[in-house]
Design an enzyme around this catalytic site. Structure first.
Site, mmCIF file in Angstrom:
data_model
loop_
_atom_site.group_PDB
_atom_site.id
_atom_site.type_symbol
_atom_site.label_atom_id
_atom_site.label_comp_id
_atom_site.label_asym_id
_atom_site.label_seq_id
_atom_site.Cartn_x
_atom_site.Cartn_y
_atom_site.Cartn_z
ATOM 1 N N ASP A 270 0.893 -1.386 0.307
ATOM 2 C CA ASP A 270 0.306 -0.081 -0.169
ATOM 3 C C ASP A 270 0.812 1.640 0.295
ATOM 4 O O ASP A 270 2.028 0.837 0.824
ATOM 5 C CB ASP A 270 -1.289 0.089 1.449
ATOM 6 C CG ASP A 270 -1.908 0.956 0.985
ATOM 7 O OD1 ASP A 270 -2.128 1.290 0.241
ATOM 8 O OD2 ASP A 270 -2.815 0.754 1.211
HETATM 9 C C1 BGC Z 1 -5.099 3.169 0.186
HETATM 10 C C2 BGC Z 1 -5.122 2.495 -1.338
HETATM 11 C C3 BGC Z 1 -4.243 3.147 -2.581
HETATM 12 C C4 BGC Z 1 -3.352 3.946 -2.115
HETATM 13 C C5 BGC Z 1 -3.387 4.933 -4.013
HETATM 14 C C6 BGC Z 1 -3.953 4.385 -0.232
HETATM 15 O O1 BGC Z 1 -3.620 4.985 1.099
HETATM 16 O O2 BGC Z 1 -5.084 2.169 1.253
HETATM 17 O O3 BGC Z 1 -6.079 1.497 -1.356
HETATM 18 O O4 BGC Z 1 -5.215 2.132 -3.131
HETATM 19 O O5 BGC Z 1 -3.744 4.903 -1.412
HETATM 20 O O6 BGC Z 1 -4.064 5.598 -3.788
#
Ligand code: BGC
Length: 771
Positions: A270
């Site tokens: 993530d």
């Molecule tokens: C989120 C993800 C997301 C990623 C990219 C993170 O903060 O938890 O679900 O895909 O950011 O934007």
């Protein structure tokens, strides 16, 4: 197919060396399309320097992987999801640059929880396919979705993204979505692995979850995504699970994902969830995101570090010395990089990158959004058959509330889509009601935080009185209440299950003024209704219903479509009834999942707590009769399936769909098993008087539980009850079968762990359609 010549010319210009080397004996093996993927991967790895391989372990920027010009390895270009494609803005501006200054407006599908309420796997597959098409049209290759974390607590800020509280429903919908996305040759990313069930301290919290709960509740959708949908990518979660950050958790990534489920795709972190080099690479983290300059700039911001993000650990400067020191082997690097290459080959991206040329938000895609929005709406209460409204009998309608004249299409955070258009409930109702019906609007209460001048005591009273006066004069009052993306979002949890600022009082006042009051909930999950539920005859839940929400709610209010949504989450009467009350948000950065496998309805059943509305609940304007339950055979050998069938008849006067739900109870004495667990469901569309025989197959997985002693799924011989109903608390038919023991065995039957060989053919066999 018509775009193929154009695609080829783009390829020739963009990537010299690829187009002239597609097949034939003079072509290097990794560029030879006629060779098996594994051979191409190994050949390419053999041609890469160690530096080139390591460079691929962290992103090029915010939303792309590192490409390799020398060898013609493309960059994987990502798009955020899962409720459609996120509008790129702010820190995602890197991606925005690529398509110039054009704003990215895409189809806003209903939130995940709304999709969960449809219980419609075909629809989820269509949604996934539509999203895949839009990803490709934008010249991207990968969507960061679906979100399959379980709605453990009703206060989770991201409940709206997930498919609800039940692992079976969650798994079925996730598989359908992923198949739809990947049928377009677009990489789906099932996220966030694992136990990311709250936003509070999401970067630091340790989720203490027992092994059985992980396997029975929190893993099934990930497992099905790998084994059944052949998902090409998995995103790890921010949090720790049982003491170890997910990004460096080899128990999760190596033991479960790779070894038990045979995952052959790649794991992406993530955004900002990595905290080490050696442990992270060795655990099976293949790609750290974000990377490059945007990552550095972001990590340098005080807020980024303060909220607990980590990153920049898989950059070459950090990884190469650890290889030198022997703490990371080159075989590990080959495995990690090989996974990304494999997916590039299987998805077709290596041979045919996606040109940013297609159309977005086509009529067909809008149709999917409209169907989904309509199917997701749940009729919670309909005393005296107030609904559906009869447009030819009504003269005046007042639409009231902070969510009436604004389209709240989704919750906040990385999933928020900016659509080309969106229909507010007021607009949808006006359009449907037509010229003859006088439709007026009253705000009634301002959405919390949107206009402080309207939130003073006096202002609130005035708004409320205006709404009540308007309601008193109208034939019907429709109040649209709920939350906003600023109150319900990624990054923080919901403050309270109560409706925000003044909305409860507004409902009471309007209901007092007009007994034909309909409340429409527009939020990502349950709200407490105790104060007013008895005074309101009709309640609908429209969740965050995407760009077509306003049309969809009008469809249901006027009976153009029969409501068929069923709750994918239980609604509690009060927060104190929640299974997580007392076990959320944790202490000293640890949250104890003390309820174990007793999440959602499993908890209410066990504790004998009456929810406000149970899991699987949803009313209709027509009536469905269930009969003729047949279960065959009545005694079954271990590993063999049981066939279940029943008749469902529409005995009312309107066409409509019913979701038939099948629950199983393992009656084996001495075993700790839930009172009921969902093991099958099917939507049936029936005209008045029509009947259909509905079939289900209960396979071994419908009978098995996870044994921590055996570290495996096992079944115990004995009697299983089959409960068929219209909700988890409206069981209409019951029957049973006996599961026999192994001949000469001690009873328990061990599951066969799926080996990589079992899943690989499926993973490799998924085709993309030609652009
Ligand atoms: C989120 C993800 C997301 C990623 C990219 C993170 O903060 O938890 O679900 O895909 O950011 O934007």
């Amino acid at each position: 197919m018509r775009r193929l010549p154009c695609l080829i010319s783009i390829l020739i210009v963009a990537i010299p060396g690829i187009a002239q080397n597609q097949s034939g004996s003079d072509v290097v093996p990794y560029k030879n399309r006629s060779l098996p993927v594994e051979q191409r991967v190994q050949d390419l790895l053999g041609r890469m320097t160690l530096q080139e391989k390591v460079a691929m372990l962290s992103g090029a920027n915010w939303m792309q992987t590192v490409s390799n010009k020398r060898l013609g390895i493309p960059s994987i270009k990502m798009a955020d999801g899962p409720l459609g494609i996120r509008s790129w803005a702010g820190p995602s501006s890197e991606t925005k640059m690529e398509i110039g200054e054009t704003q990215v407006l895409t189809t806003a599908f209903p939130a995940g929880v709304a999709m969960g309420a449809t219980w419609d796997t075909d629809l989820l597959q269509s949604e996934g396919q539509a999203i895949g098409q839009e990803v490709k049209a934008l010249g991207r290759d990968m969507i960061l979705g679906p979100t399959v974390n379980i709605n453990r607590t009703p206060l989770w800020g991201r409940n709206f993204e997930g498919y609800g509280e039940d692992p079976y429903l969650n798994a079925r919908l996730a598989v359908a979505y992923i198949k739809g996305v990947q049928s377009e040759g677009v990489i789906a990313t099932v996220k966030h692995f694992a136990a990311n069930n709250q936003e509070f301290e999401r970067h630091r919290i340790n989720a203490k979850v027992d092994e059985r709960a992980l396997h029975e509740i929190y893993f099934p959708a990930f497992k099905a995504a790998v084994e059944e949908a052949g998902v090409w990518s998995v995103m790890s979660a921010y949090n720790k699970v049982n003491g170890v950050y997910c990004a460096e958790n080899s128990a999760l990534l190596k033991d479960v994902l790779q070894k038990q489920w045979g995952f052959k795709g790649f794991v992406v972190s993530d955004w900002g969830s990595t905290y080490s080099t050696v442990d992270t690479v060795n655990a099976g983290m293949d790609l750290e995101m974000p990377g490059g300059e945007p990552m550095k700039a972001w990590l340098n911001k005080p807020d980024t570090q303060a909220s607990g993000n980590g990153g920049g650990w898989l950059v070459s400067d950090k990884v190469l010395p650890e290889i030198e020191s022997g703490k990371i082997s080159t075989a590990t690097i080959d495995d990690n990089v090989g996974r990304m290459l494999r997916v590039m080959y299987i998805s077709g991206q290596f041979d045919k990158p996606h040109p940013p040329t297609g159309e977005i938000d086509t009529p067909a895609q809008r149709t999917v959004a409209r169907k989904a929005a309509t199917e997701s709406i749940v009729l919670l209460k309909n005393a005296g058959d107030l609904l559906p409204l009869n447009a030819s009998k009504i003269h005046s309608l007042v639409v009231i509330g902070p969510n009436a004249a604004v389209a709240r299409t989704g919750g906040g955070g990385s999933s928020l889509v900016k659509p080309k258009y969106s229909i507010t409930p007021l607009k949808g109702i006006q359009d449907r009601a037509g010229e003859r019906v006088q439709v007026s609007f009253a705000l009634g209460a301002a959405m919390e935080g949107e206009d402080p001048s309207k939130e003073t005591r006096d202002a609130r009273e005035q708004l409320r009185n205006e709404a009540a006066n308007a309601a008193a004069k109208a034939d019907v009052a429709i109040i649209v209440v709920g939350r906003s993306p600023a109150l319900e979002s990624e990054g923080f949890d919901i403050k309270s299950l109560d409706l925000p600022a003044g909305q409860d009082d507004l409902i009471e006042a309007v209901a007092k003024a007009n007994r034909h009051t309909v409340v429409v909930i527009n939020a990502g999950g349950p709200v407490v209704m105790t104060k007013w539920i008895a005074q309101v005859p009709a309640i609908l839940d429209m969740w965050y219903d995407g760009q077509e929400g306003g049309n969809a709610i009008a469809d249901i209010l006027f009976g153009d479509t029969n409501p068929s949504g069923k709750l994918p989450v239980s609604f509690v009467k009060e927060w104190k009834d929640s299974p997580t009350h007392g076990h959320y948000p944790g202490q000293n950065l640890q949250v104890d999942y003390a309820e174990g496998i007793y999440v959602g309805y499993r908890y209410f059943d066990k504790q004998k707590i009456e929810p406000l509305f149970p899991f699987g609940y949803g009313l209709s304007y027509t009536k469905f009769d269930y009969s003729d339950l047949k279960i065959s055979p009545s005694e079954v050998s271990p590993g063999k399936p049981v066939e279940v069938s029943l008749q469902v008849r529409n005995s009312g006067s309107r066409s409509g769909a019913e979701v038939v739900e099948v629950y199983v109870h393992d009656g084996h004495p001495g075993l700790d098993r839930p009172v009921e667990e969902l093991k099958g469901f099917r939507r049936v569309d029936l005209a008045p008087g029509e009947m259909e025989v509905v079939h289900f197959t209960l396979d071994r997985s419908a009978m098995a539980f996870y044994s921590t002693a055996k570290k495996d799924w096992v079944t115990e011989p004995g009697q299983f009850e089959v409960l068929v109903g219209s909700s988890s608390r409206d069981i209409r038919l019951k029957g049973s079968f006996i599961l026999n023991g192994e001949p000469g065995g001690s009873g328990g039957t061990s599951a066969t762990l799926l080996s990589p060989e079992v899943t690989r053919p499926f993973l490799l066999s998924l085709h993309r359609s030609d652009p």
